[in-house]
Design a protein around this motif. Sequence first.
Motif, PDB file in Angstrom:
ATOM      1  N   ALA A   9      -6.716   0.139   6.919  1.00 54.00           N
ATOM      2  CA  ALA A   9      -7.532  -0.393   8.017  1.00 54.00           C
ATOM      3  C   ALA A   9      -7.828   0.703   9.027  1.00 54.00           C
ATOM      4  O   ALA A   9      -6.997   1.578   9.274  1.00 54.00           O
ATOM      5  N   GLY A  10      -9.024   0.654   9.621  1.00 54.42           N
ATOM      6  CA  GLY A  10      -9.382   1.647  10.628  1.00 54.42           C
ATOM      7  C   GLY A  10     -10.708   1.307  11.270  1.00 54.42           C
ATOM      8  O   GLY A  10     -11.081   0.148  11.389  1.00 54.42           O
ATOM      9  N   GLY A  11     -11.436   2.362  11.667  1.00 54.39           N
ATOM     10  CA  GLY A  11     -12.730   2.173  12.303  1.00 54.39           C
ATOM     11  C   GLY A  11     -12.859   2.968  13.586  1.00 54.39           C
ATOM     12  O   GLY A  11     -12.043   3.838  13.898  1.00 54.39           O
ATOM     13  N   GLU A  12     -13.890   2.652  14.346  1.00 55.81           N
ATOM     14  CA  GLU A  12     -14.109   3.259  15.657  1.00 55.81           C
ATOM     15  C   GLU A  12     -13.691   2.255  16.722  1.00 55.81           C
ATOM     16  O   GLU A  12     -14.119   1.101  16.694  1.00 55.81           O
ATOM     17  N   LYS A  13     -12.872   2.693  17.661  1.00 56.71           N
ATOM     18  CA  LYS A  13     -12.106   1.822  18.546  1.00 56.71           C
ATOM     19  C   LYS A  13     -12.880   0.615  19.075  1.00 56.71           C
ATOM     20  O   LYS A  13     -12.426  -0.518  18.955  1.00 56.71           O
ATOM     21  N   TYR A  14     -14.043   0.826  19.666  1.00 54.23           N
ATOM     22  CA  TYR A  14     -14.777  -0.279  20.287  1.00 54.23           C
ATOM     23  C   TYR A  14     -16.092  -0.606  19.593  1.00 54.23           C
ATOM     24  O   TYR A  14     -16.865  -1.426  20.091  1.00 54.23           O
ATOM     25  N   ASN A  15     -16.367   0.011  18.447  1.00 56.04           N
ATOM     26  CA  ASN A  15     -17.688  -0.159  17.859  1.00 56.04           C
ATOM     27  C   ASN A  15     -17.707  -0.638  16.414  1.00 56.04           C
ATOM     28  O   ASN A  15     -18.632  -1.333  16.023  1.00 56.04           O
ATOM     29  N   ARG A  16     -16.701  -0.260  15.599  1.00 55.83           N
ATOM     30  CA  ARG A  16     -16.802  -0.523  14.181  1.00 55.83           C
ATOM     31  C   ARG A  16     -15.433  -0.735  13.579  1.00 55.83           C
ATOM     32  O   ARG A  16     -14.478  -0.055  13.934  1.00 55.83           O
ATOM     33  N   SER A  17     -15.354  -1.657  12.629  1.00 56.89           N
ATOM     34  CA  SER A  17     -14.155  -1.768  11.803  1.00 56.89           C
ATOM     35  C   SER A  17     -14.484  -1.297  10.395  1.00 56.89           C
ATOM     36  O   SER A  17     -15.619  -1.412   9.939  1.00 56.89           O
ATOM     37  N   VAL A  18     -13.485  -0.751   9.723  1.00 50.65           N
ATOM     38  CA  VAL A  18     -13.653  -0.364   8.331  1.00 50.65           C
ATOM     39  C   VAL A  18     -12.370  -0.723   7.589  1.00 50.65           C
ATOM     40  O   VAL A  18     -11.271  -0.589   8.124  1.00 50.65           O
ATOM     41  N   SER A  48     -11.921   6.900  11.388  1.00 50.37           N
ATOM     42  CA  SER A  48     -10.479   7.077  11.524  1.00 50.37           C
ATOM     43  C   SER A  48      -9.754   5.946  10.806  1.00 50.37           C
ATOM     44  O   SER A  48     -10.211   4.796  10.811  1.00 50.37           O
ATOM     45  N   LEU A  49      -8.607   6.282  10.193  1.00 53.35           N
ATOM     46  CA  LEU A  49      -7.834   5.312   9.425  1.00 53.35           C
ATOM     47  C   LEU A  49      -6.435   5.227  10.030  1.00 53.35           C
ATOM     48  O   LEU A  49      -5.797   6.244  10.270  1.00 53.35           O
ATOM     49  N   ALA A  98     -12.218  -1.292  15.810  1.00 44.44           N
ATOM     50  CA  ALA A  98     -11.267  -0.694  14.868  1.00 44.44           C
ATOM     51  C   ALA A  98     -10.060  -1.602  14.696  1.00 44.44           C
ATOM     52  O   ALA A  98      -9.635  -2.282  15.621  1.00 44.44           O
ATOM     53  N   MET A  99      -9.495  -1.600  13.496  1.00 43.86           N
ATOM     54  CA  MET A  99      -8.323  -2.405  13.184  1.00 43.86           C
ATOM     55  C   MET A  99      -7.075  -1.524  13.200  1.00 43.86           C
ATOM     56  O   MET A  99      -7.004  -0.537  12.467  1.00 43.86           O
ATOM     57  N   TYR A 100      -6.116  -1.875  14.043  1.00 44.24           N
ATOM     58  CA  TYR A 100      -4.891  -1.092  14.214  1.00 44.24           C
ATOM     59  C   TYR A 100      -3.665  -1.802  13.638  1.00 44.24           C
ATOM     60  O   TYR A 100      -2.829  -1.189  12.993  1.00 44.24           O
ATOM     61  N   LYS A 159      -6.307  15.705  -2.487  1.00 44.45           N
ATOM     62  CA  LYS A 159      -7.189  15.102  -1.504  1.00 44.45           C
ATOM     63  C   LYS A 159      -8.061  14.046  -2.182  1.00 44.45           C
ATOM     64  O   LYS A 159      -8.722  14.321  -3.191  1.00 44.45           O
ATOM     65  N   LEU A 160      -8.066  12.837  -1.623  1.00 40.86           N
ATOM     66  CA  LEU A 160      -8.799  11.717  -2.208  1.00 40.86           C
ATOM     67  C   LEU A 160     -10.068  11.449  -1.414  1.00 40.86           C
ATOM     68  O   LEU A 160     -10.124  11.694  -0.207  1.00 40.86           O
ATOM     69  N   ASN A 161     -11.075  10.927  -2.079  1.00 38.87           N
ATOM     70  CA  ASN A 161     -12.323  10.562  -1.423  1.00 38.87           C
ATOM     71  C   ASN A 161     -12.195   9.149  -0.868  1.00 38.87           C
ATOM     72  O   ASN A 161     -12.089   8.182  -1.615  1.00 38.87           O
ATOM     73  N   SER A 162     -12.211   9.017   0.461  1.00 40.08           N
ATOM     74  CA  SER A 162     -12.071   7.706   1.095  1.00 40.08           C
ATOM     75  C   SER A 162     -13.397   6.964   1.206  1.00 40.08           C
ATOM     76  O   SER A 162     -13.412   5.780   1.536  1.00 40.08           O
ATOM     77  N   ASN A 163     -14.507   7.663   0.977  1.00 41.17           N
ATOM     78  CA  ASN A 163     -15.842   7.069   1.118  1.00 41.17           C
ATOM     79  C   ASN A 163     -16.129   6.589   2.537  1.00 41.17           C
ATOM     80  O   ASN A 163     -16.932   5.674   2.738  1.00 41.17           O
ATOM     81  N   THR A 164     -15.473   7.199   3.520  1.00 40.46           N
ATOM     82  CA  THR A 164     -15.773   6.904   4.907  1.00 40.46           C
ATOM     83  C   THR A 164     -15.412   8.110   5.756  1.00 40.46           C
ATOM     84  O   THR A 164     -14.578   8.930   5.364  1.00 40.46           O
ATOM     85  N   THR A 165     -16.047   8.228   6.930  1.00 37.88           N
ATOM     86  CA  THR A 165     -15.683   9.268   7.892  1.00 37.88           C
ATOM     87  C   THR A 165     -14.954   8.670   9.090  1.00 37.88           C
ATOM     88  O   THR A 165     -14.656   9.386  10.050  1.00 37.88           O
TER      89      THR A 165
END
Length: 280
Positions: free
Chosen positions: A42-51, A27-28, A73-75, A19-25
């Motif tokens: 790439a990921g994030g929260e659908k309508y609020n945040r990209s990560v 979704s990816l 979020a980036m898909y 298990k690796l530490n992604s440093n984020t909570t």
Amino acid sequence: LLLAGSCKKDVLRVHKVKKLNSNTTESLYNIRFIDNNKVIIAGGEKYNRSVVLRSVDGGNTWSANSYPQAAKAMYGFALAPNGNIYLSGDGTLLYSADTGLTWQSANPGNWLFYNGISFPVPDTGVLISSVLQRQSAITQIDANFNFIDEHTFQFGLNNIYMTSPSTGYVIGYGAVMKTTDHRRTWNFQDVKGDNFMAMDIHGNEIWMCGFNGSIFHTTDGGDHWDMLRNGNDITLPRYYTLDILFKDKYTGWAVCDDGKMIFTDDGGVHWAPYEQFTNS
């Protein structure tokens, strides 16, 4: 009952899981190796945040950055022939010209939900969008994110695969379409029966999975498809397959919803589950 018990394959066990530490909570959704060491997720929260996560040591350690200018979020994920990286989400794109070290945002001119992207040539991008699996569009843009043209359909699209500047596939809700004329026309292929999620393409040989657990195979670029696994067969275990990968003609994996993973060693005819190590 004795026959069913004797035919059932044993549950497989993954040899090692770290298990690796992604440093984020967040979704990816998408991962891509840029080279042997650099990896982008790439990921994030659908309508609020990209990560965007970036690794420079082959995925062992990660740095995570959010991009408020995108705020979606980036898909979709595309790597252009010139090395540029493009991510897509709800009406918004992120792009990088330095292997993911820095990112800029762009908008192609509308707010469609872009769940897939490809840049088959440096000066032209292809986006797919979908609304509730009921309508979709294939949109072409130039390198400056200006609109070129668009094809619309009355079903959802999930993914796009351009195998060359002239040839590619889009897959979605009960449909697969192929282009061979530089994306001017898209023609339906004779395959149906699932909500198609992913392909693994090896020249003209392709494996494809659907969300209901169906697996299809072609050896001629999609002119003829064989169903290897029927996801609607009530006598088979239920797997909601999301992605598929074959390392050769016989050995392949599919990953599923709820952390399930299945394996084949006969080209996709039979599949065995792994013991779960996650529910994600």
